[in-house]
Design an enzyme around this catalytic site. Structure first.
Site, PDB file in Angstrom:
ATOM      1  N   HIS A  74       0.829  -1.209   0.000  1.00 21.57           N
ATOM      2  CA  HIS A  74       0.000   0.000   0.000  1.00 21.57           C
ATOM      3  C   HIS A  74       0.864   1.261   0.000  1.00 21.57           C
ATOM      4  CE1 HIS A  74      -3.870  -2.119   0.865  1.00 21.57           C
ATOM      5  NE2 HIS A  74      -3.003  -3.054   1.238  1.00 21.57           N
ATOM      6  N   ASP A  90      -5.647   5.838   1.581  1.00 20.92           N
ATOM      7  CA  ASP A  90      -5.892   4.468   1.154  1.00 20.92           C
ATOM      8  C   ASP A  90      -7.365   4.156   1.393  1.00 20.92           C
ATOM      9  OD1 ASP A  90      -3.957   1.735   0.794  1.00 20.92           O
ATOM     10  OD2 ASP A  90      -6.015   1.384   1.462  1.00 20.92           O
TER      11      ASP A  90
HETATM   12  C1  UDX Z   1      -0.486  -6.790  -0.122  1.00 25.00           C
HETATM   13  C2  UDX Z   1      -1.384  -7.898  -0.636  1.00 25.00           C
HETATM   14  O1  UDX Z   1      -0.674  -9.119  -0.634  1.00 25.00           O
HETATM   15  C3  UDX Z   1      -1.861  -7.566  -2.007  1.00 25.00           C
HETATM   16  O2  UDX Z   1      -2.691  -8.606  -2.461  1.00 25.00           O
HETATM   17  C4  UDX Z   1      -2.578  -6.253  -2.031  1.00 25.00           C
HETATM   18  O3  UDX Z   1      -3.007  -5.978  -3.356  1.00 25.00           O
HETATM   19  C5  UDX Z   1      -1.653  -5.170  -1.515  1.00 25.00           C
HETATM   20  O4  UDX Z   1      -1.153  -5.534  -0.234  1.00 25.00           O
HETATM   21  P1  UDX Z   1       2.039  -7.462  -0.910  1.00 25.00           P
HETATM   22  O5  UDX Z   1       1.999  -8.822  -0.352  1.00 25.00           O
HETATM   23  O6  UDX Z   1       3.023  -6.544  -0.354  1.00 25.00           O
HETATM   24  O7  UDX Z   1       0.656  -6.667  -0.902  1.00 25.00           O
HETATM   25  O8  UDX Z   1       2.212  -7.681  -2.493  1.00 25.00           O
HETATM   26  P2  UDX Z   1       2.219  -6.651  -3.675  1.00 25.00           P
HETATM   27  O9  UDX Z   1       0.936  -5.906  -3.791  1.00 25.00           O
HETATM   28  O10 UDX Z   1       2.616  -7.430  -4.854  1.00 25.00           O
HETATM   29  O11 UDX Z   1       3.348  -5.592  -3.305  1.00 25.00           O
HETATM   30  C6  UDX Z   1       4.690  -5.971  -3.117  1.00 25.00           C
HETATM   31  C7  UDX Z   1       5.573  -4.802  -3.468  1.00 25.00           C
HETATM   32  O12 UDX Z   1       6.870  -5.082  -2.974  1.00 25.00           O
HETATM   33  C8  UDX Z   1       5.691  -4.569  -4.965  1.00 25.00           C
HETATM   34  O13 UDX Z   1       5.610  -3.192  -5.261  1.00 25.00           O
HETATM   35  C9  UDX Z   1       7.084  -5.097  -5.301  1.00 25.00           C
HETATM   36  O14 UDX Z   1       7.737  -4.407  -6.346  1.00 25.00           O
HETATM   37  C10 UDX Z   1       7.815  -4.893  -4.014  1.00 25.00           C
HETATM   38  N1  UDX Z   1       8.896  -5.887  -3.899  1.00 25.00           N
HETATM   39  C11 UDX Z   1       8.612  -7.210  -3.792  1.00 25.00           C
HETATM   40  C12 UDX Z   1      10.200  -5.464  -3.925  1.00 25.00           C
HETATM   41  O15 UDX Z   1      10.475  -4.262  -4.040  1.00 25.00           O
HETATM   42  N2  UDX Z   1      11.171  -6.388  -3.829  1.00 25.00           N
HETATM   43  C13 UDX Z   1      10.937  -7.714  -3.713  1.00 25.00           C
HETATM   44  O16 UDX Z   1      11.902  -8.472  -3.622  1.00 25.00           O
HETATM   45  C14 UDX Z   1       9.604  -8.146  -3.684  1.00 25.00           C
END
Ligand code: UDX
Length: 454
Positions: free
Chosen positions: A23, A118
Site C-alpha cells: 500500500h 488508502d
Molecule cells: C499486499 C497484498 O498481498 C496484495 O494482495 C494487495 O493488493 C496489496 O497488499 P504485498 O503482499 O506486499 O501486498 O504484495 P504486492 O501488492 O505485490 O506488493 C509488493 C511490493 O513489494 C511490490 O511493489 C514489489 O515491487 C515490491 N517488492 C517485492 C520489492 O520491491 N522487492 C521484492 O523483492 C519483492
C-alpha cells in the site's frame, strides 16, 4: 518521467497510505507523480513501517496514530505476520480524533486542496467531511477486485462465504461468472459481517462516498469493470499505471540486494524465472522445500526472493539442503523488483498475485504463474488467467511436480509462447495509453485538473 512545474505556487495535497509495503508503494508513487505536477506533498504515516523519509527530501512527513508507546491497543500488536494487520481495526475505530486534530493544524497553516487516503482507511471519510476537506481514495488493487468486494453481501446471501459443500468449489459464481467459488472461499472469512467482512464493507461504502477514486490500473486492462464502476459510483475514477511513471524502489521497507545483476546480465533473453511472493506471505518448511525442488526440477534458471520470515520457524533459508539450488538458481532476501521484471533475461514471474506485483509484471510485459495466498490475490489470479490470459494458475498446493510442470508450461511449452505474446500485447496497450490523447495520459491530466479545482 514528468517535468516539474515550478512557476506557480504549489498547492498542498495530503496523502495517507496504509502502513504496509503493498500500500505504501503505490501511494508514494502517486505522491511523486503529484509532486512532478506541481503540488506540495504532506505524507501522514504511522511510525510503524515508516518509509525512509530521507528518500523524499521534497515531502513533509507527519507521524500519527502510534506516537504513544504506552497505548497497549497498539504496542502489544506484533509487527510481522498477519496479526500486524490488526492495526487497521484499531486505527479505523479509534483514529478519528487524532486525525482531525492533525488536519486542523495543517489546514490552519496553509491552503490544502484535498486529502488522498488508502481506501482501507475508511474512518477518514467522516473526518474529512467534518472539515469540509475533499477526500479522494487510492484503491491499491484492481477495479475487478473492488467490484468483487462490493458483491460480498450477495456472495454471503448465496452461501459462498460459509460453504459446506466442497464439491461446488469449481463452480462459477452466480452473478460474477469470472470468479470460481473457490476464489471466494480462499478469502477465509465466513460472513460479510465478520470483522474483515465489515472492514471491506466499510471500505466499499466510504470509497463510494469519496470525492474521487484513483486506481493503479489502466482502462484497456479492465474496460468492462470501468464501465460498471462509472455506472455505480458517482465520484469520478482516475486510472493511472503508476509503475509506468516511477519504480517503487524508494519506498522499499527492506534493503534491496543488487549483487545478482552481473549474473542476470549474463543470462540469455527470456531464460530466467523470477520468483517472489510479496511482503507478507509465509509457508511451512515442508512447502518451502517443495517449492525449491519444483524450481530445480523445472531445469530453468531462476532468481528467487526469499524474504526473511517467509519460511515459518526459520530466519531465512536454513532448511535448504546444501547444493540443492545449484548453478541455475540465485536466492536473495529482497530485490528491486521492477528492475528485475524489466530485465530482458527474465522470461516469467511466479507470483503470489498481490496487485502491485501483478501489475508491475503487466507493465513490463512479463507472463506469470499465479499462486494466490489470500485476499484479493485469488481474484487477481483468476482475472489474469481467464480474462487477460497472461499466465497460468498454479495455486498453493506446493507439490514439486505440479510446480515444475507450471514453470515449463510458461517458460518452455508452446502454450507459454501464446501467454507471453498476450503479456507483450498488454504492455503495448499500457504504453499507448500513456501517449498524448491516450486513456492513462488523459486520466492523469483530469486528476490534476480535478485536484486543482478544489
Ligand atoms: C499486499 C497484498 O498481498 C496484495 O494482495 C494487495 O493488493 C496489496 O497488499 P504485498 O503482499 O506486499 O501486498 O504484495 P504486492 O501488492 O505485490 O506488493 C509488493 C511490493 O513489494 C511490490 O511493489 C514489489 O515491487 C515490491 N517488492 C517485492 C520489492 O520491491 N522487492 C521484492 O523483492 C519483492
Amino acid at each position: 518521467m514528468e517535468n516539474q512545474t515550478e512557476s506557480k505556487p504549489r498547492r498542498r495535497v495530503i496523502l495517507f497510505p496504509l502502513p504496509f509495503q503493498g500500500h505504501i508503494n503505490p501511494m508514494l508513487q502517486l505522491a511523486n507523480l503529484l509532486y512532478s505536477k506541481g503540488f506540495s506533498i504532506t505524507i501522514l504515516h504511522t511510525n510503524f513501517n515508516a518509509p525512509k523519509t530521507s528518500n523524499y527530501p521534497n515531502f513533509t512527513f507527519r507521524f500519527i496514530l502510534d506516537n504513544d508507546p504506552h497505548d497497549q491497543r497498539i504496542s502489544n500488536l506484533p509487527s510481522h505476520g498477519m496479526a500486524a494487520f490488526n492495526r487497521l481495526f484499531v486505527f479505523n475505530e479509534h483514529g478519528a480524533d487524532e486525525l482531525r486534530h492533525e488536519l486542523e493544524l495543517l489546514l490552519a497553516s496553509e491552503q490544502v486542496s484535498c486529502i488522498i487516503t488508502d481506501a482501507l482507511w475508511h474512518f477518514t471519510q467522516s473526518v474529512a467531511d467534518s472539515l469540509n476537506l475533499p477526500r479522494l481514495v487510492l484503491r491499491t488493487s484492481s477495479l475487478f477486485c473492488f467490484l468483487a468486494y462490493a458483491s460480498f453481501p450477495l456472495f454471503d446471501h448465496l452461501g459462498y462465504l460459509n460453504l459446506a459443500d466442497k464439491t461446488r468449489l469449481e463452480e462459477q459464481v452466480e452473478g460474477f461468472p469470472v470468479l470460481k467459488v473457490k476464489d471466494i472461499v480462499k478469502l477465509g472469512f465466513k460472513s460479510s459481517t465478520d470483522p474483515i467482512g465489515q472492514m471491506l464493507g466499510n471500505m466499499v461504502k466510504q470509497t463510494k462516498a469519496s470525492s474521487g477514486i484513483i486506481w493503479n490500473s489502466f482502462k484497456e486492462l479492465e474496460e468492462p469493470e470501468l464501465e460498471t464502476v462509472i455506472r455505480d459510483i458517482p465520484a469520478p475514477s482516475f486510472l493511472i499505471p503508476f509503475p509506468k511513471h516511477f519504480t517503487a524502489s524508494s519506498s522499499s521497507l527492506l534493503d534491496q540486494d543488487r549483487t545478482f545483476f552481473p549474473w542476470l546480465d549474463q543470462q540469455p533473453p527470456n531464460s530466467v524465472l523470477y520468483v517472489s511472493f510479496g511482503s507478507t506471505t509465509e509457508v511451512d518448511e515442508k512447502d518451502f522445500l517443495e517449492i525449491a525442488h519444483g524450481l530445480v526440477d523445472s531445469k530453468q534458471s531462476f532468481l528467487w526472493v526469499v524474504r526473511p520470515g517467509f519460511v515459518k520457524g526459520s530466519t531465512w533459508v536454513e532448511p535448504l539442503p546444501d547444493g540443492l539450488v545449484g548453478e541455475r538458481g540465485r536466492i536473495v532476501k529482497w530485490a528491486p523488483q521492477q528492475e528485475v521484471l524489466a530485465h530482458e533475461a527474465v522470461g516469467a514471474f511466479w507470483t503470489h498475485s498481490g496487485w502491485n506485483s501483478t501489475f508491475e509484471s503487466i507493465c513490463e510485459g512479463v507472463a506469470m504463474i499465479f499462486s494466490p495466498f489470500m485476499g484479493d490475490q485469488a481474484f487477481n489470479s483468476r482475472y489474469m488467467t481467464d480474462v487477460s490470459k497472461v499466465g497460468v494458475y498454479l495455486g498453493t498446493v506446493w507439490e514439486r511436480e505440479e510446480i515444475s510442470n507450471a514453470v515449463r508450461r510458461v517458460m518452455v511449452d508452446e502454450e507459454g509462447e501464446c501467454i507471453r505474446e498476450n503479456a507483450r500485447v498488454l504492455k503495448q496497450k499500457a504504453d499507448v495509453s500513456l501517449m498524448k490523447g491516450g486513456s492513462s495520459y488523459e486520466s492523469l491530466e483530469s486528476l490534476v485538473a480535478y485536484i486543482s479545482s478544489f
